[in-house]
Motif scaffolding. Structure first.
Motif, PDB file in Angstrom:
ATOM      1  N   MET A   1       6.154  -4.608  -3.638  1.00  0.00           N
ATOM      2  CA  MET A   1       6.868  -5.335  -2.601  1.00  0.00           C
ATOM      3  C   MET A   1       7.221  -4.384  -1.471  1.00  0.00           C
ATOM      4  SD  MET A   1      10.373  -7.604  -2.826  1.00  0.00           S
ATOM      5  CE  MET A   1      11.490  -6.219  -3.015  1.00  0.00           C
ATOM      6  N   PRO A   2       6.459  -4.341  -0.396  1.00  0.00           N
ATOM      7  CA  PRO A   2       6.779  -3.447   0.721  1.00  0.00           C
ATOM      8  C   PRO A   2       8.113  -3.824   1.356  1.00  0.00           C
ATOM      9  CG  PRO A   2       4.534  -4.288   0.888  1.00  0.00           C
ATOM     10  CD  PRO A   2       5.210  -5.089  -0.160  1.00  0.00           C
ATOM     11  N   ILE A   3       8.963  -2.833   1.544  1.00  0.00           N
ATOM     12  CA  ILE A   3      10.275  -3.035   2.156  1.00  0.00           C
ATOM     13  C   ILE A   3      10.416  -2.059   3.309  1.00  0.00           C
ATOM     14  CG2 ILE A   3      12.769  -2.901   1.812  1.00  0.00           C
ATOM     15  CD1 ILE A   3      12.285  -3.683  -1.100  1.00  0.00           C
ATOM     16  N   ALA A   4      10.653  -2.593   4.488  1.00  0.00           N
ATOM     17  CA  ALA A   4      10.818  -1.761   5.682  1.00  0.00           C
ATOM     18  C   ALA A   4      12.259  -1.286   5.805  1.00  0.00           C
ATOM     19  CB  ALA A   4      10.416  -2.543   6.923  1.00  0.00           C
ATOM     20  N   THR A   5      12.454  -0.287   6.625  1.00  0.00           N
ATOM     21  CA  THR A   5      13.801   0.168   6.973  1.00  0.00           C
ATOM     22  C   THR A   5      13.937   0.191   8.485  1.00  0.00           C
ATOM     23  OG1 THR A   5      13.898   1.584   4.998  1.00  0.00           O
ATOM     24  CG2 THR A   5      15.535   1.989   6.729  1.00  0.00           C
ATOM     25  N   ILE A   6      14.981  -0.458   8.992  1.00  0.00           N
ATOM     26  CA  ILE A   6      15.289  -0.443  10.418  1.00  0.00           C
ATOM     27  C   ILE A   6      16.528   0.426  10.615  1.00  0.00           C
ATOM     28  CG2 ILE A   6      15.933  -1.804  12.433  1.00  0.00           C
ATOM     29  CD1 ILE A   6      14.479  -4.180  11.175  1.00  0.00           C
ATOM     30  N   ILE A   7      16.360   1.524  11.327  1.00  0.00           N
ATOM     31  CA  ILE A   7      17.462   2.440  11.612  1.00  0.00           C
ATOM     32  C   ILE A   7      17.999   2.118  13.003  1.00  0.00           C
ATOM     33  CG2 ILE A   7      18.137   4.854  11.912  1.00  0.00           C
ATOM     34  CD1 ILE A   7      15.747   5.600  10.125  1.00  0.00           C
ATOM     35  N   LEU A   8      19.257   1.726  13.081  1.00  0.00           N
ATOM     36  CA  LEU A   8      19.880   1.397  14.361  1.00  0.00           C
ATOM     37  C   LEU A   8      20.539   2.649  14.936  1.00  0.00           C
ATOM     38  CD1 LEU A   8      21.497  -2.039  13.438  1.00  0.00           C
ATOM     39  CD2 LEU A   8      19.232  -1.588  14.399  1.00  0.00           C
ATOM     40  N   PRO A  94       2.973  -6.128   6.672  1.00  0.00           N
ATOM     41  CA  PRO A  94       3.110  -7.027   5.526  1.00  0.00           C
ATOM     42  C   PRO A  94       4.294  -6.628   4.647  1.00  0.00           C
ATOM     43  CG  PRO A  94       1.408  -5.411   5.081  1.00  0.00           C
ATOM     44  CD  PRO A  94       1.895  -5.132   6.475  1.00  0.00           C
ATOM     45  N   VAL A  95       5.518  -6.902   5.113  1.00  0.00           N
ATOM     46  CA  VAL A  95       6.702  -6.546   4.341  1.00  0.00           C
ATOM     47  C   VAL A  95       7.381  -7.800   3.807  1.00  0.00           C
ATOM     48  CG1 VAL A  95       7.054  -4.446   5.682  1.00  0.00           C
ATOM     49  CG2 VAL A  95       8.257  -6.526   6.340  1.00  0.00           C
ATOM     50  N   ASP A  96       8.044  -7.645   2.672  1.00  0.00           N
ATOM     51  CA  ASP A  96       8.757  -8.758   2.043  1.00  0.00           C
ATOM     52  C   ASP A  96      10.247  -8.739   2.351  1.00  0.00           C
ATOM     53  OD1 ASP A  96       6.445  -9.747   0.791  1.00  0.00           O
ATOM     54  OD2 ASP A  96       6.672  -8.313  -0.845  1.00  0.00           O
ATOM     55  N   ALA A  97      10.747  -7.583   2.765  1.00  0.00           N
ATOM     56  CA  ALA A  97      12.173  -7.454   3.029  1.00  0.00           C
ATOM     57  C   ALA A  97      12.385  -6.249   3.937  1.00  0.00           C
ATOM     58  CB  ALA A  97      12.955  -7.279   1.722  1.00  0.00           C
ATOM     59  N   PHE A  98      13.607  -6.116   4.458  1.00  0.00           N
ATOM     60  CA  PHE A  98      13.915  -4.968   5.298  1.00  0.00           C
ATOM     61  C   PHE A  98      15.357  -4.519   5.078  1.00  0.00           C
ATOM     62  CE2 PHE A  98      14.648  -8.841   7.678  1.00  0.00           C
ATOM     63  CZ  PHE A  98      15.857  -8.649   8.315  1.00  0.00           C
ATOM     64  N   GLY A 126      18.471 -13.114  -1.698  1.00  0.00           N
ATOM     65  CA  GLY A 126      17.803 -12.795  -0.445  1.00  0.00           C
ATOM     66  C   GLY A 126      18.497 -11.717   0.362  1.00  0.00           C
ATOM     67  N   ILE A 127      19.766 -11.436   0.021  1.00  0.00           N
ATOM     68  CA  ILE A 127      20.545 -10.417   0.715  1.00  0.00           C
ATOM     69  C   ILE A 127      21.262  -9.563  -0.320  1.00  0.00           C
ATOM     70  CG2 ILE A 127      22.406  -9.966   2.375  1.00  0.00           C
ATOM     71  CD1 ILE A 127      21.947 -12.760   3.524  1.00  0.00           C
ATOM     72  N   LEU A 143      20.185  -5.099   2.575  1.00  0.00           N
ATOM     73  CA  LEU A 143      18.783  -5.503   2.468  1.00  0.00           C
ATOM     74  C   LEU A 143      18.687  -6.997   2.714  1.00  0.00           C
ATOM     75  CD1 LEU A 143      16.190  -4.496  -0.207  1.00  0.00           C
ATOM     76  CD2 LEU A 143      16.648  -6.918   0.198  1.00  0.00           C
ATOM     77  N   PHE A 144      17.659  -7.405   3.453  1.00  0.00           N
ATOM     78  CA  PHE A 144      17.432  -8.815   3.751  1.00  0.00           C
ATOM     79  C   PHE A 144      15.994  -9.195   3.441  1.00  0.00           C
ATOM     80  CE2 PHE A 144      20.882  -7.432   6.404  1.00  0.00           C
ATOM     81  CZ  PHE A 144      21.779  -8.492   6.416  1.00  0.00           C
ATOM     82  N   ASP A 145      15.821 -10.314   2.766  1.00  0.00           N
ATOM     83  CA  ASP A 145      14.489 -10.883   2.619  1.00  0.00           C
ATOM     84  C   ASP A 145      13.926 -11.156   4.006  1.00  0.00           C
ATOM     85  OD1 ASP A 145      12.599 -13.376   2.354  1.00  0.00           O
ATOM     86  OD2 ASP A 145      12.737 -12.527   0.331  1.00  0.00           O
ATOM     87  N   ILE A 146      12.635 -11.012   4.172  1.00  0.00           N
ATOM     88  CA  ILE A 146      12.023 -11.154   5.493  1.00  0.00           C
ATOM     89  C   ILE A 146      12.239 -12.560   6.066  1.00  0.00           C
ATOM     90  CG2 ILE A 146       9.760 -11.872   4.652  1.00  0.00           C
ATOM     91  CD1 ILE A 146      10.550  -9.473   7.608  1.00  0.00           C
ATOM     92  N   ARG A 147      12.522 -13.523   5.213  1.00  0.00           N
ATOM     93  CA  ARG A 147      12.757 -14.882   5.738  1.00  0.00           C
ATOM     94  C   ARG A 147      13.989 -14.945   6.626  1.00  0.00           C
ATOM     95  NH1 ARG A 147      14.379 -15.516   0.255  1.00  0.00           N
ATOM     96  NH2 ARG A 147      16.535 -16.233  -0.004  1.00  0.00           N
ATOM     97  N   TYR A 148      14.864 -13.960   6.511  1.00  0.00           N
ATOM     98  CA  TYR A 148      16.040 -13.935   7.384  1.00  0.00           C
ATOM     99  C   TYR A 148      15.728 -13.348   8.762  1.00  0.00           C
ATOM    100  CZ  TYR A 148      19.132 -15.379   3.628  1.00  0.00           C
ATOM    101  OH  TYR A 148      19.757 -16.109   2.645  1.00  0.00           O
TER     102      TYR A 148
END
Length: 210
Positions: A1-8, A94-98, A126-127, A143-148
């Motif tokens: 399950m690929p999971i991205a990271t967004i750094i603010l 192709p990520v499932d969550a971030f 999902g969160i 963490l958030f499911d990509i659907r969010y």
């Protein structure tokens, strides 16, 4: 399950007199580098760093890392704009969550981020958010499911992940992380954290103004 990271990391650090908190260093490593290394060590998916204010100063800290740096020209509009830029950068991934992480929570580690992922896998929620602070807030890192993703695209101003965590509490698991309450918004915060560590904190050679 690929999971991205967004750094603010786009903010202007106004309460530090405009001196970028992203470049505060401890034990020879800047905060932006520290969180980037933690995210990359997960080896779970793409890492996106959203920069804005002080871009020219901060970007070199990430230049040699295998992540994507995105400039958010709309950073004065608030956190929501950075979240949107991060999600737009993931459109073809192709990520499932971030994961959503900040740069001014110095106790965030790879192990903590992995715990968020593991909790999501175990609960199916999902969160997954961190609980901390005297009031017991739920917030980032989270963490958030990509659907969010579509929900984040509807946010504006300085509204961020906490709004969606609260709105979708029924789909939210949590992990305790009291140290997330320690952030570095002011020089008083920096000095208190420095004393807690028993070591000095610096900001790339620039001392705080009195």
């Amino acid at each position: 399950m690929p999971i991205a990271t967004i750094i603010l990391a786009a903010g202007a650090s106004t309460r530090l007199g405009g001196q970028p908190k992203q470049l505060l260093t401890h034990n020879g490593k800047t905060l932006i580098r520290q969180i980037a290394d933690a995210a990359l060590s997960l080896q779970s998916g793409p890492v996106i760093a959203i920069l804005g204010s002080n871009y020219e100063q901060i970007q070199p800290e990430l230049a040699d890392l295998p992540l994507q740096v995105v400039l958010n020209p709309n950073w004065p509009e608030g956190m929501a704009s950075s979240l949107k830029f991060g999600l737009k950068a993931l459109i073809d991934e192709p990520v499932d969550a971030f994961l959503v992480v900040l740069t001014d929570q110095p106790y965030v580690t790879t192990d903590l981020l992995q715990e968020l992922i593991t909790t999501q896998q175990q609960t199916g929620r999902g969160i997954v958010a961190c609980r901390y602070g005297e009031a017991g807030h739920l917030g980032v890192p989270a963490l958030f499911d990509i659907r969010y993703g579509s929900e984040f695209m509807q946010l504006s101003g300085d509204i961020g992940a906490r709004k969606l965590i609260k709105q979708y509490a029924g789909d939210c698991a949590e992990i305790p992380f009291p140290l997330a309450a320690i952030d570095l918004d002011t020089w008083q915060d920096v000095e208190a954290w420095s004393k807690r560590q028993g070591a000095g904190f610096e900001d790339q050679g620039t001392q705080p103004k009195s």
